[in-house]
Write an enzyme that holds these catalytic residues in place. Structure first.
Site, mmCIF file in Angstrom:
data_model
loop_
_atom_site.group_PDB
_atom_site.id
_atom_site.type_symbol
_atom_site.label_atom_id
_atom_site.label_comp_id
_atom_site.label_asym_id
_atom_site.label_seq_id
_atom_site.Cartn_x
_atom_site.Cartn_y
_atom_site.Cartn_z
ATOM 1 N N ARG A 104 57.905 84.502 53.958
ATOM 2 C CA ARG A 104 58.105 84.804 55.369
ATOM 3 C C ARG A 104 59.268 85.783 55.482
ATOM 4 O O ARG A 104 60.354 85.531 54.966
ATOM 5 C CB ARG A 104 58.424 83.507 56.112
ATOM 6 C CG ARG A 104 58.085 83.560 57.573
ATOM 7 C CD ARG A 104 57.990 82.162 58.120
ATOM 8 N NE ARG A 104 56.653 81.633 57.912
ATOM 9 C CZ ARG A 104 55.705 81.655 58.848
ATOM 10 N NH1 ARG A 104 55.940 82.156 60.029
ATOM 11 N NH2 ARG A 104 54.507 81.178 58.600
ATOM 12 N N THR A 108 61.518 89.249 60.685
ATOM 13 C CA THR A 108 60.398 89.213 61.652
ATOM 14 C C THR A 108 59.764 87.822 61.710
ATOM 15 O O THR A 108 59.025 87.524 62.641
ATOM 16 C CB THR A 108 59.300 90.205 61.242
ATOM 17 O OG1 THR A 108 58.758 89.761 59.990
ATOM 18 C CG2 THR A 108 59.821 91.612 61.090
ATOM 19 N N ASP A 203 60.455 73.975 41.541
ATOM 20 C CA ASP A 203 61.567 73.816 40.590
ATOM 21 C C ASP A 203 61.307 72.666 39.638
ATOM 22 O O ASP A 203 61.603 72.760 38.439
ATOM 23 C CB ASP A 203 62.880 73.570 41.344
ATOM 24 C CG ASP A 203 63.454 74.860 41.901
ATOM 25 O OD1 ASP A 203 63.015 75.955 41.482
ATOM 26 O OD2 ASP A 203 64.359 74.790 42.761
#
Ligand code: URA
Length: 209
Positions: A104, A108, A203
């Site tokens: 993302r 914006t 992770d």
């Protein structure tokens, strides 16, 4: 209308408990996610369409059922989705595998697709989008929208753990998509981590921080 299916089979729940445990190391975490993905695949594919064919058994000609249509497409969302692909492939070894990578834009807030590679004819395939942690629902929402834009019609979403917030986002934006979970957790924390969750799935799968 899409439904939410929490797959509360005892084996899935037992393994998920060890997956959540912070003392479970990378090797065991990976193995457990693989096993849970395989078990979930059994349930997720329960209502796949079948068609009739004719075969010769050693005894006689017989009518029998095979999966209808084109091979299933698995679409893991990078990167954590990769951790569930091999488990599903153990049950559906002929599935095609596409990949979607999104982030993302922090300014914006619009999704940016940095990678997409899909099997051909996605409009004719049953697709399973794989996103282990359905937190805000942003990535899954964007990935599903992107697949639909390219013609996909039959999409199921497979997650290990979801927050209610993420489930609502998908139900609202994609009411036609069935959602399959191993667990529905309580909520998101202030950093959009699922509580109690399992931490960062990527992770933990890949041994990064
Ligand atoms: N992604 C993760 O890996 N974990 C969470 O809790 C939320 C999003």
């Amino acid at each position: 209308m899409g439904n939410v299916h929490v797959l509360d089979h005892p084996l899935i729940q037992h393994k998920l408990t060890h997956i959540r445990d912070k003392n479970t190391g990378t090797k065991e975490f990976r193995e457990l996610v693989d096993e849970v993905a395989m078990l979930m695949a059994f349930e997720i594919t329960r209502n796949l369409p079948l068609q009739e064919t004719t075969i010769d058994t050693p005894v006689m000609e017989a009518k029998a059922k095979i999966l209808a249509g084109k091979k299933i497409g698995l679409i893991p969302i990078l990167r954590a989705g990769l951790g569930m692909v091999d488990g599903v492939l153990k049950l559906i070894p002929a599935a095609k595998v596409g990949h979607v990578g999104l982030y993302r834009d922090p300014e914006t807030l619009k999704p940016v697709e940095y990678y997409i590679k899909l099997p051909s004819d996605i409009e004719e395939r049953e697709l399973i989008v794989i996103d282990p942690m359905l937190a805000t629902g942003g990535s899954a929402n964007d990935a599903i929208a992107s697949l639909k834009k390219r013609g996909a019609k039959n999409i199921r979403l497979m997650c290990l753990i979801a927050a209610p917030e993420g489930v609502e986002v998908i139900k609202e934006a994609h009411p036609d998509v069935d959602i399959y979970l191993a667990a529905m957790d309580e909520k998101l924390d202030d950093h959009a981590y699922i509580v109690p969750g399992l931490g960062d799935a990527g992770d933990r799968l890949f041994g990064t921080k």
